[in-house]
Design a protein around this motif. Structure first.
Motif, short mmCIF file in Angstrom:
data_model
loop_
_atom_site.label_atom_id
_atom_site.label_comp_id
_atom_site.label_asym_id
_atom_site.label_seq_id
_atom_site.Cartn_x
_atom_site.Cartn_y
_atom_site.Cartn_z
N ALA A 133 42.69 -5.02 -74.94
CA ALA A 133 42.48 -5.19 -73.47
C ALA A 133 43.86 -5.75 -72.79
CB ALA A 133 41.44 -6.29 -73.17
N LEU A 134 44.58 -6.50 -73.35
CA LEU A 134 45.90 -7.02 -72.98
C LEU A 134 46.92 -6.16 -73.08
CD1 LEU A 134 47.75 -9.24 -72.05
CD2 LEU A 134 48.06 -9.85 -74.29
N ASP A 135 46.86 -4.99 -73.94
CA ASP A 135 47.72 -3.97 -73.93
C ASP A 135 47.59 -3.07 -72.79
OD1 ASP A 135 48.86 -4.86 -76.50
OD2 ASP A 135 47.80 -3.60 -77.44
N TRP A 136 46.26 -3.00 -72.43
CA TRP A 136 46.15 -2.00 -71.32
C TRP A 136 46.56 -2.67 -70.01
CZ3 TRP A 136 44.14 2.99 -70.91
CH2 TRP A 136 43.62 3.65 -72.03
N TYR A 137 46.52 -3.94 -69.86
CA TYR A 137 47.09 -4.77 -68.79
C TYR A 137 48.44 -4.77 -68.78
CZ TYR A 137 47.09 -8.59 -65.57
OH TYR A 137 47.14 -9.39 -64.13
N SER A 138 49.18 -4.86 -69.77
CA SER A 138 50.54 -4.93 -69.89
C SER A 138 51.20 -3.50 -69.39
CB SER A 138 51.00 -5.15 -71.09
OG SER A 138 50.78 -6.72 -71.59
N ALA A 139 50.41 -2.45 -69.90
CA ALA A 139 50.91 -1.25 -69.61
C ALA A 139 50.74 -0.91 -68.11
CB ALA A 139 50.05 -0.01 -70.46
N LEU A 140 49.75 -1.22 -67.41
CA LEU A 140 49.46 -1.16 -66.02
C LEU A 140 50.59 -1.99 -65.36
CD1 LEU A 140 45.69 -1.32 -65.88
CD2 LEU A 140 47.18 0.60 -65.17
N VAL A 164 58.40 -6.11 -61.69
CA VAL A 164 57.70 -7.03 -60.85
C VAL A 164 56.38 -6.94 -60.96
CG1 VAL A 164 57.50 -7.81 -58.23
CG2 VAL A 164 59.77 -7.01 -59.26
N GLU A 165 55.53 -8.04 -60.76
CA GLU A 165 54.21 -7.94 -60.90
C GLU A 165 53.64 -8.27 -59.19
OE1 GLU A 165 50.05 -10.20 -62.32
OE2 GLU A 165 52.00 -10.76 -63.21
N LEU A 166 52.91 -7.47 -58.76
CA LEU A 166 52.30 -7.59 -57.27
C LEU A 166 50.83 -8.02 -57.33
CD1 LEU A 166 52.38 -7.32 -54.27
CD2 LEU A 166 51.60 -4.89 -54.50
N VAL A 186 45.82 7.09 -58.23
CA VAL A 186 46.25 5.74 -58.22
C VAL A 186 47.71 5.60 -58.65
CG1 VAL A 186 46.06 3.54 -59.40
CG2 VAL A 186 44.01 4.82 -58.87
N ARG A 187 48.52 4.81 -57.77
CA ARG A 187 49.95 4.88 -57.96
C ARG A 187 50.43 3.29 -57.74
NH1 ARG A 187 52.16 10.13 -57.14
NH2 ARG A 187 50.49 11.77 -56.43
N SER A 188 51.74 2.97 -58.09
CA SER A 188 52.23 1.65 -57.61
C SER A 188 52.42 1.64 -56.39
CB SER A 188 53.67 1.64 -58.38
OG SER A 188 54.20 0.32 -58.13
N GLU A 189 52.41 0.34 -55.83
CA GLU A 189 52.54 -0.05 -54.52
C GLU A 189 53.78 -0.53 -54.42
OE1 GLU A 189 48.96 -2.26 -52.86
OE2 GLU A 189 48.12 -1.93 -55.17
N LEU A 190 54.53 -0.63 -55.40
CA LEU A 190 56.07 -1.46 -55.28
C LEU A 190 56.99 -0.27 -55.23
CD1 LEU A 190 55.46 -3.75 -58.40
CD2 LEU A 190 55.97 -4.40 -56.16
N PRO A 191 58.21 -0.95 -54.59
CA PRO A 191 59.31 0.13 -54.58
C PRO A 191 59.65 0.56 -55.94
CG PRO A 191 59.71 -1.98 -53.16
CD PRO A 191 58.52 -2.11 -54.06
N LEU A 223 53.81 -0.14 -65.27
CA LEU A 223 53.84 0.86 -64.18
C LEU A 223 53.62 0.47 -62.67
CD1 LEU A 223 51.11 3.28 -66.16
CD2 LEU A 223 53.62 3.68 -65.85
N GLY A 224 53.65 -0.83 -62.81
CA GLY A 224 53.55 -1.47 -61.29
C GLY A 224 52.39 -1.31 -60.65
N VAL A 225 51.26 -1.09 -61.48
CA VAL A 225 49.87 -0.83 -60.77
C VAL A 225 49.02 -2.17 -60.99
CG1 VAL A 225 47.69 0.58 -61.10
CG2 VAL A 225 49.99 1.74 -61.54
N ARG A 226 48.42 -2.70 -59.86
CA ARG A 226 47.65 -3.61 -59.60
C ARG A 226 46.30 -3.22 -60.48
NH1 ARG A 226 45.43 -5.90 -54.99
NH2 ARG A 226 45.96 -4.06 -53.61
N ALA A 227 45.64 -4.39 -61.07
CA ALA A 227 44.38 -4.26 -61.86
C ALA A 227 43.73 -5.62 -61.87
CB ALA A 227 44.60 -3.51 -63.36
N ASP A 228 42.42 -5.51 -61.70
CA ASP A 228 41.60 -6.70 -61.85
C ASP A 228 41.00 -6.66 -63.15
OD1 ASP A 228 42.15 -7.02 -59.02
OD2 ASP A 228 40.31 -6.51 -58.43
#
Length: 685
Positions: A438-445, A627-629, A615-620, A448-453
């Motif tokens: 589960a952590l690997d999927w989170y780190s991959a997101l 950066v984590e948003l 779904v895409r990143s919201e970051l520049p 990519l700069g993609v927020r996940a809950d």
């Protein structure tokens, strides 16, 4: 009601009507002479401390003997703290029984699976199901509640401490009796239990309830459903103990909120916190950074999961460390900036309080090398200066208090029972690590700069456009139906190897894997292909080249024409067979990843899995991966927390808003220094 209860903590005993983020620590004045206490309160005010937890390990001081009580010192501490404007989260002091109790009643001591008694000398040496311990503990709770019910410093109750940290599994005769009662309530009849446990195997059929024991040390593998039920029972036994203290506190002090500190971190897995969360008035958590390449990702993951357990509502960070801990093989001090970044990551994910273990670093005892807000070096130290700076930062962030975390478009499902069941013995591999996957999927997101809950199966899944459910091993018929409905109505499900394989009794879903999810995914797997240590498989090149899998493979047969094969195995016994698939179902889709790809492999694959939901990143562009948003939202404002995951300076060109904390560049946009955090306030839309 929850907002009212939280506001008592946010405003504190001084009645200040302005919400604030609470700040403080465990405070253990009994470790220090009386002359230190007034200095403590003075330094707390200097550091911006607004709340402390008191009395956690004070049972032996409060009750020196069975019929002897001493509250004089605690009365004085409570008065001093109130005079200093500091609220008290008062512990019930039941975490560790005093020597006189364990000497007089050794039957309260836990017993291991091999029959060894866990003796006094550490902490938490009590059985969760011991009626003797409970009688003595609740007597203490009643005394505490009656004495301090109307004390103006009291803002919350702190039940015990880290319930289950050292005593989650007890195999004593008390536990055996309670386990049988729990099983009677669950199954009603022996026939029901025998069916659920599959006791026709190995001549295990029970003919009397008294024959049933906890899964003690056995000649071979204990019954797997017995093991699973004992895990469920053990979590429930501590939950019932929590309820007993809570109910007594609510009876005597109905207006004071009650919490207990969870331990959503690392490998702590025995307590089903998703099931516990509704038992308390607000969720609290302890977290310590674990060494490793994903240390801050794990911190973010855990804080994110606490928010999921809390239903997105604000929660309280009850403990973390200012610097080094004392219980890892090598205990490293934190680098400059880590204290603030770690703390603010928790705030970003919904914490309305930042508290440490502990206020003053101990001079003696097992945790004397554990860092604190006031270190051995004293006030004139880098640690205390960082502590005071953080206090100032939290005052600046006061408008964030009471806001909730804004839901992301992607959810990662974390399920305690799948965690328990997937890692039991007698499985295709003993190397599977549910939480790490589960952590690997989170780190991959994050990369990519993609927020996940991080969410539980109790969450409203429809709020997420993409739902990632790694190793969702245990799937009931009801959950299978719910996931199918989610996909048919437009959701995009992604799951992995060893998912959907068993039902809630740990029985195999027959007809081919992945069992309960087979029709939804449009694939069938006849046989698993776990990999030996060091073995790998190659997947056909994707957009960024080839991908390597480890740990697991599956011999997949596509059974539905709507299935698209996103990647094949390039070598090994399954060469040419599907490795990653996706089936279009109604307005949504269901994808399957059949091997462990690790963070790098998932980072390459995820854009294809996220594409159906756009779904895409919201970051520049320049900030993605660095950066984590995280976003918290109030009635009128959004608060963008921007956390530098690197040791490099990162510009955030293109992001606008009022900069509450952080630094701006020449163009007015935030610039993140190494390990820095910025917070932007934007109007809510």
């Amino acid at each position: 009601m929850i907002s009212t209860l939280l506001s008592q903590l946010q405003h504190g005993p001084d009645g200040d009507p302005t919400p604030r983020l609470a700040y403080g620590a465990d405070y253990n004045p009994e470790q220090w002479p009386r002359e230190v206490w007034e200095e403590d309160v003075r330094l707390m005010r200097e550091a911006g401390v607004t709340i402390v937890s008191v009395g956690i390990f004070s049972w032996a001081r409060i009750q020196p003997a069975e019929n002897e009580w001493d509250f004089t010192w605690l009365d004085e501490v409570m008065d001093l703290l109130y005079a200093g404007g500091i609220g008290v989260d008062l512990a019930t002091a039941t975490a560790s029984p005093p020597p006189w109790l364990s000497t007089a009643h050794p039957e309260i001591l836990p017993v291991t699976a091999s029959g060894e008694t866990l003796w006094p000398g550490g902490r938490q040496h009590w059985r969760p199901t011991s009626p003797v311990f409970r009688d003595h503990a609740l007597r203490l709770v009643r005394k505490m509640a009656e004495r301090y019910a109307n004390h103006p410093a009291l803002v919350a109750w702190h039940v015990s401490n880290e319930l289950g940290c050292h005593n989650i599994y007890d195999y004593s005769d008390d536990a055996a009796r309670a386990f049988r009662d729990w099983l009677r309530a669950r199954y009603s009849t022996l026939d029901g239990l025998n069916h659920a446990w599959g006791t026709a195997f190995w001549s295990q059929r029970f003919s009397d309830w008294e024959q049933i024991l906890p899964p003690r040390l056995a000649a071979s593998y204990p019954n797997p459903t017995q093991q699973l039920d004992f895990k469920r029972f053990s979590s429930d036994a501590l939950k019932e103990y929590l309820r007993a203290e809570r109910d007594l506190l609510r009876e005597i002090t109905p207006g004071v909120p009650v919490t207990t500190n969870f331990m959503v971190m690392g490998g702590t897995k025995g307590m089903n916190y998703a099931d516990w969360a509704d038992e308390i008035d607000f969720v609290s958590n302890d977290h310590y950074v674990l060494p490793g390449p994903q240390d801050r990702d794990e911190l973010s993951f855990s804080a994110n999961l606490v928010s999921g357990v809390a239903g997105g509502r604000p929660w309280f960070l009850m403990e973390h460390s200012t610097s080094a801990v004392n219980w890892q093989p090598v205990n490293l001090a934190k680098r400059p900036g880590d204290l603030a970044r770690d703390s603010l990551l928790h705030v970003a994910h919904g914490a309305d309080a930042v508290c440490f273990f502990q206020w003053r670093q101990s001079a003696a005892g097992a945790e004397k090398y554990h860092s604190a807000m006031v270190p051995h070096a004293g006030r004139d130290s880098e640690v205390f200066r960082a502590v005071a700076d953080l206090g100032h930062t939290l005052r600046t962030l006061a408008p964030v208090a009471g806001t909730e975390r804004e839901p992301a478009r992607v959810g990662i499902v974390f399920d305690w029972e799948s965690w328990w069941a997937s890692e039991q013995d007698s499985h295709p591999t003993s190397r599977l690590d549910y939480r790490q996957e589960a952590l690997d999927w989170y780190s991959a997101l994050l990369a990519l700069g993609v927020r996940a809950d991080i969410v539980t199966t109790r969450t409203d899944l429809d709020r997420y456009e993409v739902l990632i459910a790694p190793v969702l091993h245990m799937v009931s018929a009801a959950l299978s139906k719910e996931l199918t409905r989610y996909v048919e109505h437009g959701g995009h499900l992604v799951t992995t190897y060893f998912s959907g394989v068993v039902d809630e009794n740990d029985h195999i879903w027959l007809g081919g894997y992945p069992g309960a999810l087979r029709e939804l995914l449009g694939i069938s797997i006849e046989e698993f292909g776990p990999l030996l240590d060091g073995d790998t498989v190659e997947l056909e090149p994707g957009p960024d080249g080839g991908t390597t899998g480890t740990l697991w493979t599956d011999r997949i047969t596509v059974t539905d024409p709507e299935v698209e094969v996103l990647s094949h195995y390039r070598g090994g016994p399954y060469a040419g067979r599907p490795a990653v698939t996706r089936r279009t179902v109604g307005r949504g889709s269901a994808a399957y990843v059949s091997t462990r790809l690790g963070v790098d492999g998932l980072t390459g694959l995820l854009p294809r899995l996220l594409a159906p939901a756009d779904v895409r990143s919201e970051l520049p562009d320049g900030a993605r991966g660095s950066v984590e948003l995280i976003v918290r939202r109030g009635a009128d404002s959004r608060y963008l927390f921007l956390v530098n995951r690197t040791d490099e300076t990162v510009p955030l060109t293109g992001l606008s808003g009022e900069l509450l904390i952080g630094h701006a560049g020449d163009d007015g946009a935030p610039v993140l220094s190494p390990r820095d955090v910025a917070v932007l306030r934007q109007p809510a839309t």
